[in-house]
Design a protein around this motif. Structure first.
Motif, short mmCIF file in Angstrom:
data_model
loop_
_atom_site.label_atom_id
_atom_site.label_comp_id
_atom_site.label_asym_id
_atom_site.label_seq_id
_atom_site.Cartn_x
_atom_site.Cartn_y
_atom_site.Cartn_z
N MET A 1 5.31 -5.78 -0.67
CA MET A 1 4.35 -6.64 -1.37
C MET A 1 3.01 -5.92 -1.52
SD MET A 1 5.01 -10.38 0.32
CE MET A 1 6.46 -11.37 -0.09
N TYR A 2 2.57 -5.28 -0.45
CA TYR A 2 1.30 -4.56 -0.51
C TYR A 2 1.37 -3.43 -1.55
CZ TYR A 2 -0.49 -7.04 3.54
OH TYR A 2 -0.94 -8.03 4.38
N ASN A 3 2.52 -2.80 -1.65
CA ASN A 3 2.69 -1.74 -2.63
C ASN A 3 2.57 -2.29 -4.06
OD1 ASN A 3 3.22 0.87 -3.58
ND2 ASN A 3 5.41 0.52 -3.64
N PHE A 4 3.20 -3.44 -4.31
CA PHE A 4 3.12 -4.05 -5.63
C PHE A 4 1.70 -4.51 -5.95
CE2 PHE A 4 7.85 -4.88 -5.36
CZ PHE A 4 8.17 -4.06 -6.42
N LEU A 5 1.00 -5.07 -4.95
CA LEU A 5 -0.39 -5.47 -5.17
C LEU A 5 -1.27 -4.25 -5.47
CD1 LEU A 5 -0.85 -8.10 -2.31
CD2 LEU A 5 -0.74 -8.58 -4.75
N PHE A 6 -1.03 -3.16 -4.74
CA PHE A 6 -1.81 -1.94 -4.94
C PHE A 6 -1.56 -1.34 -6.32
CE2 PHE A 6 -2.17 2.72 -4.52
CZ PHE A 6 -3.52 2.81 -4.19
N GLN A 7 -0.30 -1.41 -6.78
CA GLN A 7 0.07 -0.80 -8.06
C GLN A 7 -0.25 -1.69 -9.26
OE1 GLN A 7 1.10 2.24 -8.27
NE2 GLN A 7 1.61 2.69 -6.12
N TYR A 8 -0.61 -2.94 -9.03
CA TYR A 8 -0.84 -3.89 -10.13
C TYR A 8 -2.10 -3.49 -10.90
CZ TYR A 8 -1.27 -8.42 -12.51
OH TYR A 8 -1.37 -9.41 -13.46
N HIS A 9 -1.92 -3.06 -12.13
CA HIS A 9 -3.03 -2.49 -12.90
C HIS A 9 -4.11 -3.51 -13.22
CE1 HIS A 9 -1.11 1.36 -13.34
NE2 HIS A 9 -0.02 0.82 -13.89
N GLU A 10 -3.72 -4.77 -13.35
CA GLU A 10 -4.70 -5.80 -13.70
C GLU A 10 -5.39 -6.39 -12.48
OE1 GLU A 10 -3.08 -8.72 -16.40
OE2 GLU A 10 -1.69 -7.26 -17.24
N GLY A 11 -5.03 -5.89 -11.29
CA GLY A 11 -5.64 -6.39 -10.07
C GLY A 11 -7.07 -5.93 -9.91
N ALA B 1 -0.12 6.10 4.46
CA ALA B 1 -0.83 6.40 3.21
C ALA B 1 -1.07 5.13 2.40
CB ALA B 1 -0.04 7.41 2.39
N LEU B 2 -0.07 4.26 2.32
CA LEU B 2 -0.22 3.01 1.59
C LEU B 2 -1.26 2.13 2.27
CD1 LEU B 2 0.55 0.85 -0.49
CD2 LEU B 2 2.47 0.21 0.99
N LEU B 3 -1.20 2.05 3.59
CA LEU B 3 -2.14 1.22 4.33
C LEU B 3 -3.58 1.66 4.05
CD1 LEU B 3 -1.81 -0.04 7.95
CD2 LEU B 3 -3.86 1.22 7.32
N LYS B 4 -3.83 2.96 4.14
CA LYS B 4 -5.19 3.46 3.94
C LYS B 4 -5.64 3.29 2.49
CE LYS B 4 -5.24 6.74 7.78
NZ LYS B 4 -5.35 8.17 8.18
N ASN B 5 -4.74 3.54 1.54
CA ASN B 5 -5.09 3.39 0.13
C ASN B 5 -5.40 1.94 -0.22
OD1 ASN B 5 -4.84 6.13 -0.45
ND2 ASN B 5 -2.67 5.95 -1.02
N PHE B 6 -4.59 1.02 0.33
CA PHE B 6 -4.80 -0.40 0.06
C PHE B 6 -6.15 -0.84 0.63
CE2 PHE B 6 -4.47 -4.94 0.70
CZ PHE B 6 -3.78 -5.38 -0.42
#
Length: 520
Positions: free
Chosen positions: A270-280, A301-306
Motif C-alpha cells: 500500500m505504501y508503495n502504491f501511495l508513493f508511486q501515485y503521481h497525483e498524490g 529504501a521505500l520506508l525512507k523515500n516515503f
C-alpha cells in the motif's frame, strides 16, 4: 470487559460522536451500538445461540462492523473469511469450522446455491444488500437455498433494542482465524474475548490512540491486522474510522484531505502504491500523526523515500494471527529504527531462544517466542498442532530473529518457505496441493520470487507427463481453486526437480539452481 461491552459504554458516553464514515455518510456511536444490539437480537430470533459459529464473507463495510460486534454481543464465535476465496477454500473453512450461519454480500448468492448441498450444518444465510446482484426476488424464491436465506436488513429490523446480551467469560472463544499451514490445510487459531480485547487496548494505548483520531481503515477487515489495529483499537479508543471499501491511493488521499485523517495502517504494498501515485500531493497527508506498517517487512529504501516525500514517520511492527496479532512495535517516544519491528508492546513479552529453549544473547539469531494475554487458546480441533506451537505458556512463532543491545527486535528470516504476497501469507504446500490434483502433473515446487508491486509473487516449477500442457492451461486451472493472490504469476516446466536420498523435493536446492542459472 470485552469489545462489545466497551463499545456499548462508549456509545453511552459519546452518543453523537462519529464512529465511522462510509461513502461519506456518517454513523454515530449511538447509531452503531443500536444496530449492533438489534442485529444480535435478530440473530437470536433466527435461532442462533451463544457459542454458535458464524462466518463473515464480507468486505470493508458497515455490514462487517455490525455483523462482527452483533455476533460477539450474542456470544457467538465469528469466523472471518476472505470473500474472494474459491468455493473449495470457503467450503473447507465452513465445514472444518462447524459454521451454522453465513453472513455474506448478496453477490455471493450464486456461490451459496452452488455449495449449500455440501454444507448441511449451515442453517442460515444472511445476505447483505449491495444493489449490485443480478438476482431478482422472484429468482431467489426459485432457488433451493431460499428457505435458509434472510436479508441483513430484515434481521436488523426484527431485532429488539432491549436485548440483554449473555454473560461472556474472558476465556470463551470469540474469533477463529484460519491461517494457512505447512500441511496445506488452513488451521483455525482460536482467539478469546480476552485475547482480542487486551491486544486492541494495548495496541491503542501503545500508539496513543484517542477520540480525536480519525483512522483510515483500508486494510481488509477480515484480516487480523485490520481487525485489531484499524477497527477494534479505534473503536475502543472512541476514535472515528474512515472506512475504505477497497484500497485505492486516490481514495486514501481524498479521505485524508477531506476528513483530516490522523492514522494510516497498511502493508508495504500500500505504501508503495501511495508513493508511486503521481497525483498524490504530499500536503494532502500533512494531518497524519502516525503511519503503521505490518504484514511484511518494508524495504528500507521505500520506508525512507516515503517518509522524505510525505514528511511522516512510518512505524513498523510485528504480529501473527495466533497472537491477536501484535507483539512488537517501534516506540513512538524514541527514535524509530528502520528494519526493526521495534520492542515488545504493553503486557506482551517477546524473547529469542536457541534450539534448547534458552534465551539467546543480543545479536544471536534464534526463534522468536511470545507470551501474553494476546496468545491464542489453540488451534480449533487440532490438539497436536496446539501442543507443538504453545509450550510452557510461550507461543513459538517459527520466525528467526535477533535483538540489539537496546532491546529492539529484528526478523532475520520468515517461517520456512512462507511467501508473502501484498501482506497475505501464501504457503507453497497449499498451492502445490492444487497442482497435484491436476492429472498431468507429476511433481511441483512452489517458490516466492521478488515482485516490485506485491513484494513477492508465487512461481511454480512443474514436471508434467503431458508434453502439450501449457502454462496458460495451468494458470486457468489454478483460478478455479485458489484465491487470486495465491495464483502463480508464472509456471516453468522442468524435466525434474532436485531431491534428497529419500525422494523429498528440495526447495532450497531448486532456489540455488535458479540463482546459478540467473548468474550465468
Amino acid at each position: 470487559m470485552n469489545l462489545s461491552s466497551q463499545l456499548h459504554e462508549t456509545a453511552k458516553a459519546s452518543a453523537n460522536k462519529p464512529a465511522y464514515y462510509f461513502l461519506d455518510k456518517v454513523t454515530t456511536y449511538a447509531e452503531l451500538d443500536g444496530a449492533i444490539t438489534r442485529f444480535a437480537s435478530g440473530l437470536e430470533k433466527l435461532g442462533v445461540k451463544k457459542g454458535d459459529h458464524i462466518a463473515l464473507l464480507l468486505g470493508n463495510s458497515p455490514h462487517f462492523v455490525i455483523s462482527l460486534y452483533g455476533a460477539l454481543r450474542l456470544g457467538a464465535t465469528v469466523i472471518p473469511i476472505n470473500p474472494i476465496y474459491t468455493a473449495d477454500e470457503i467450503g473447507y473453512i465452513l465445514t472444518n469450522g462447524d459454521v451454522k450461519t453465513v453472513i455474506a454480500l448478496d453477490l455471493a448468492i450464486p456461490l451459496a446455491e452452488e455449495m449449500h448441498t455440501h454444507l448441511p450444518k449451515v442453517e442460515h444465510y444472511v445476505f447483505c444488500e449491495t444493489g449490485l446482484s443480478d438476482f431478482e426476488q422472484t429468482n431467489l424464491e426459485n432457488l433451493p437455498v431460499f428457505s435458509k436465506m434472510k436479508s441483513f436488513t430484515s434481521v436488523v429490523a426484527s431485532g429488539d433494542v432491549s436485548f440483554q446480551d449473555p454473560k461472556l467469560d474472558d476465556d470463551e472463544v470469540a474469533l477463529i482465524l484460519y491461517t494457512s499451514g505447512t500441511t496445506g490445510k488452513p488451521k483455525g487459531a482460536m482467539l478469546t474475548h480476552k485475547n482480542l480485547y487486551s491486544n486492541a487496548k494495548d495496541v491503542g494505548d501503545y500508539l496513543k490512540m484517542n477520540n480525536n483520531d480519525r483512522v483510515i481503515t483500508a486494510l481488509p477487515m477480515f484480516h487480523v491486522f485490520c481487525l485489531t489495529v484499524a477497527l477494534n483499537a479505534p473503536l475502543l479508543s472512541g476514535a472515528t474510522m474512515l472506512i475504505v471499501p477497497k484500497f485505492s491511493p486516490k481514495e486514501v488521499f481524498r479521505l485524508t484531505k477531506e476528513y483530516k485523517a490522523t492514522v494510516f495502517a497498511g502493508v508495504p504494498t500500500m505504501y508503495n502504491f501511495l508513493f508511486q501515485y503521481h497525483e498524490g500531493n504530499p500536503e494532502d497527508l500533512q494531518t497524519f500523526r502516525l503511519c503503521i506498517s505490518g504484514g511484511a517487512s518494508m524495504p528500507v529504501a521505500l520506508l525512507k523515500n516515503f517518509e522524505k516525500k510525505f514528511n511522516v514517520i512510518v512505524s513498523e511492527g510485528y504480529g501473527l494471527s495466533e497472537a491477536s496479532p501484535v507483539t512488537c512495535f517501534n516506540p513512538l517516544d524514541r527514535p524509530r529504527k528502520p528494519g526493526s519491528i521495534g520492542t515488545s508492546i504493553l503486557n506482551v513479552q517477546n524473547k529469542i531462544v536457541n534450539e534448547l529453549g534458552e534465551k539467546a544473547p543480543a545479536g544471536e539469531v534464534g526463534e522468536l517466542i511470545v507470551q501474553g494475554p494476546n496468545v491464542m487458546k489453540g488451534y480449533y480441533k487440532m490438539p497436536e498442532e496446539t501442543h507443538a506451537s504453545i509450550r510452557n505458556g510461550w507461543l513459538y512463532t517459527g520466525d528467526l530473529a535477533r535483538t540489539d543491545e537496546e532491546g529492539y527486535f529484528y526478523i532475520v528470516d520468515r517461517k520456512k518457505d512462507l511467501i508473502i504476497v501484498g501482506g497475505y501469507n501464501v504457503y507453497p504446500r497449499e498451492v502445490e496441493e492444487v497442482f497435484y490434483n491436476h492429472p498431468d502433473i507429476v511433481e511441483v515446487a512452489v517458490l516466492g520470487v521478488p515482485d516490485p508491486n506485491q513484494g513477492e509473487a508465487v512461481k511454480s516449477y512443474v514436471v508434467s507427463k503431458n508434453p502439450n500442457l501449457t502454462e496458460n492451461q495451468l494458470l486457468e486451472y489454478c483460478k478455479e481453486h485458489l484465491a487470486k493472490y495465491k495464483i502463480p504469476s508464472s509456471v516453468e516446466f522442468l524435466d525434474e526437480l532436485p531431491k534428497n536420498t529419500t525422494g523429498k523435493i528440495l526447495r532450497r536446492a531448486l532456489k540455488s539452481q535458479i540463482k546459478q542459472k540467473v548468474n550465468q
